[in-house]
Design a protein around this motif. Structure first.
Motif, PDB file in Angstrom:
ATOM      1  N   TYR A 216      19.705  12.883 118.318  1.00  0.00           N
ATOM      2  CA  TYR A 216      19.993  13.804 117.929  1.00  0.00           C
ATOM      3  C   TYR A 216      20.386  14.464 116.879  1.00  0.00           C
ATOM      4  N   LEU A 217      20.090  14.513 115.642  1.00  0.00           N
ATOM      5  CA  LEU A 217      20.243  14.392 114.176  1.00  0.00           C
ATOM      6  C   LEU A 217      21.425  15.875 114.096  1.00  0.00           C
ATOM      7  N   ALA A 218      22.532  15.577 114.095  1.00  0.00           N
ATOM      8  CA  ALA A 218      22.888  16.914 114.183  1.00  0.00           C
ATOM      9  C   ALA A 218      23.839  17.535 112.750  1.00  0.00           C
ATOM     10  N   ALA A 219      23.944  18.880 112.828  1.00  0.00           N
ATOM     11  CA  ALA A 219      24.206  18.380 110.947  1.00  0.00           C
ATOM     12  C   ALA A 219      24.035  20.810 110.566  1.00  0.00           C
ATOM     13  N   ARG A 220      25.167  21.148 110.181  1.00  0.00           N
ATOM     14  CA  ARG A 220      25.352  22.504 110.392  1.00  0.00           C
ATOM     15  C   ARG A 220      24.511  23.312 109.829  1.00  0.00           C
ATOM     16  N   ASP A 221      23.428  22.318 108.719  1.00  0.00           N
ATOM     17  CA  ASP A 221      22.580  23.338 107.512  1.00  0.00           C
ATOM     18  C   ASP A 221      21.336  22.893 108.343  1.00  0.00           C
ATOM     19  N   GLU A 222      20.589  24.245 108.983  1.00  0.00           N
ATOM     20  CA  GLU A 222      19.443  24.193 109.557  1.00  0.00           C
ATOM     21  C   GLU A 222      19.118  23.401 108.657  1.00  0.00           C
ATOM     22  N   LYS A 223      18.438  23.908 107.437  1.00  0.00           N
ATOM     23  CA  LYS A 223      17.137  23.547 106.765  1.00  0.00           C
ATOM     24  C   LYS A 223      17.383  22.727 106.389  1.00  0.00           C
ATOM     25  N   ARG A 224      18.517  21.952 105.974  1.00  0.00           N
ATOM     26  CA  ARG A 224      18.282  20.386 105.493  1.00  0.00           C
ATOM     27  C   ARG A 224      18.169  19.660 106.709  1.00  0.00           C
ATOM     28  N   GLY A 225      18.608  19.560 107.749  1.00  0.00           N
ATOM     29  CA  GLY A 225      19.366  18.565 108.972  1.00  0.00           C
ATOM     30  C   GLY A 225      16.974  18.743 109.830  1.00  0.00           C
ATOM     31  N   ASN A 226      16.749  20.077 109.683  1.00  0.00           N
ATOM     32  CA  ASN A 226      14.947  19.816 109.680  1.00  0.00           C
ATOM     33  C   ASN A 226      14.415  19.254 109.240  1.00  0.00           C
ATOM     34  N   GLU A 227      14.922  19.125 107.344  1.00  0.00           N
ATOM     35  CA  GLU A 227      14.274  18.434 106.573  1.00  0.00           C
ATOM     36  C   GLU A 227      14.503  17.139 106.522  1.00  0.00           C
ATOM     37  N   ALA A 228      15.295  16.411 106.781  1.00  0.00           N
ATOM     38  CA  ALA A 228      15.760  15.712 107.559  1.00  0.00           C
ATOM     39  C   ALA A 228      15.268  15.094 108.012  1.00  0.00           C
ATOM     40  N   VAL A 229      15.242  15.649 109.760  1.00  0.00           N
ATOM     41  CA  VAL A 229      14.094  14.681 110.504  1.00  0.00           C
ATOM     42  C   VAL A 229      13.011  14.846 110.188  1.00  0.00           C
TER      43      VAL A 229
END
Length: 284
Positions: A39-52
């Protein structure tokens, strides 16, 4: 009815992982020859999904990376993330508390102290508490701290309190609250605190690791707890002058998350809850 959680995979959570060291930790965990759900956890949904999306290319066939919305400063967000992981995975073999902040420049006041401690210390504490029920026997908790959180920067009286084996989690909370309050009213220096919000917040993270390791819910399940310094790394926080890459910075947290426990504890010579750098125990 939702399907039963899949407990056959190695399940890890890495907070603050949409960039920098956290993202590199996710990448290194995901490319191990082990069936995994990271699980790649982050508060910024857009940047988190881009990282995934960036990291999922070329993964082993039985490994997946999923974005987990998690703001460590928001208790509702923490609890929602824990509920989701409980439903989907059922367990968390490794929790890596990497999320953190640092003020730029020399600015130092009560608001900066509160923001830094709330994110780095309190966020780590509350995230750990929320996920601890999901961590099974022989699981691991890795707290990314810093050499800047060295104990010697506070007064001898405070050093004795932070390092005391009788210090409780509530007592540690009070120490961190005292720092924030003393910065706000301008008495911090006379009370033994440095002009360093980030450093003190990381004193708290390392002390938390030590105190947590003594808790019955940790000892009863033989959970490994460790704090670590990733080194001076080229990130938004560390700056371009740093001599380590994010891949280098991820090595010690990943080692603590995956290496043989006997190697980490030097064949049982070391206590649980200690501080590590460069994949070896160092004095706090």
């Amino acid at each position: 009815m939702p399907s039963a959680p899949n407990t056959s995979k190695f399940v890890a959570i890495v907070t603050g992982a949409n960039q920098g060291i956290g993202k590199a930790i996710v990448a290194q965990l995901a490319h191990r020859p082990t069936s995994s759900l990271i699980y790649l956890a982050a508060r910024d949904e857009k940047r988190g999904n881009e990282a995934v999306d960036e990291l999922k290319n070329g993964l082993p066939a039985d490994t997946s990376i999923a974005f987990l919305h998690l703001d460590v400063t928001n208790e509702a967000s923490i609890n929602a993330a824990a509920a989701r992981v409980k439903s989907e995975a059922g367990i968390v073999n490794v929790l890596i508390n990497n999320a953190g902040v640092a003020a730029k420049g020399s600015a130092f006041d009560g608001e900066i102290a509160k923001w830094t401690v709330t994110t780095n210390y309190t966020g780590t504490r509350k995230t750990t508490q929320a996920f601890l029920p999901l961590i099974p026997e022989n699981g691991r908790i890795v707290n990314v701290s810093s050499t800047m959180g060295r104990l010697g920067q506070v007064s001898k009286e405070l050093q004795d309190q932070f390092s005391s084996k009788s210090l409780t989690l509530d007592g540690l909370d009070k120490l961190m609250d005292q720092f924030v309050a003393s910065v706000a009213d301008g008495t911090y220096a006379s009370k033994g605190w440095p002009q360093q919000a980030y450093g003190v917040s990381k004193v708290g993270v390392t002390a938390f690791s030590r105190v947590l390791a003594r808790q019955p819910e940790i000892t009863s399940k033989n959970i490994l707890v460790a704090a670590c310094c990733p080194g001076w790394v080229r990130t938004n926080m560390g700056g371009e002058a740093a001599h380590l890459s994010v891949e280098d910075g991820a090595k010690t947290p990943v080692w603590l998350a995956t290496a043989d426990k006997q190697e980490i504890l030097e064949g049982g010579k070391l206590e649980n809850g200690l501080f590590y750098r460069d994949r070896k125990h160092v004095e706090w």
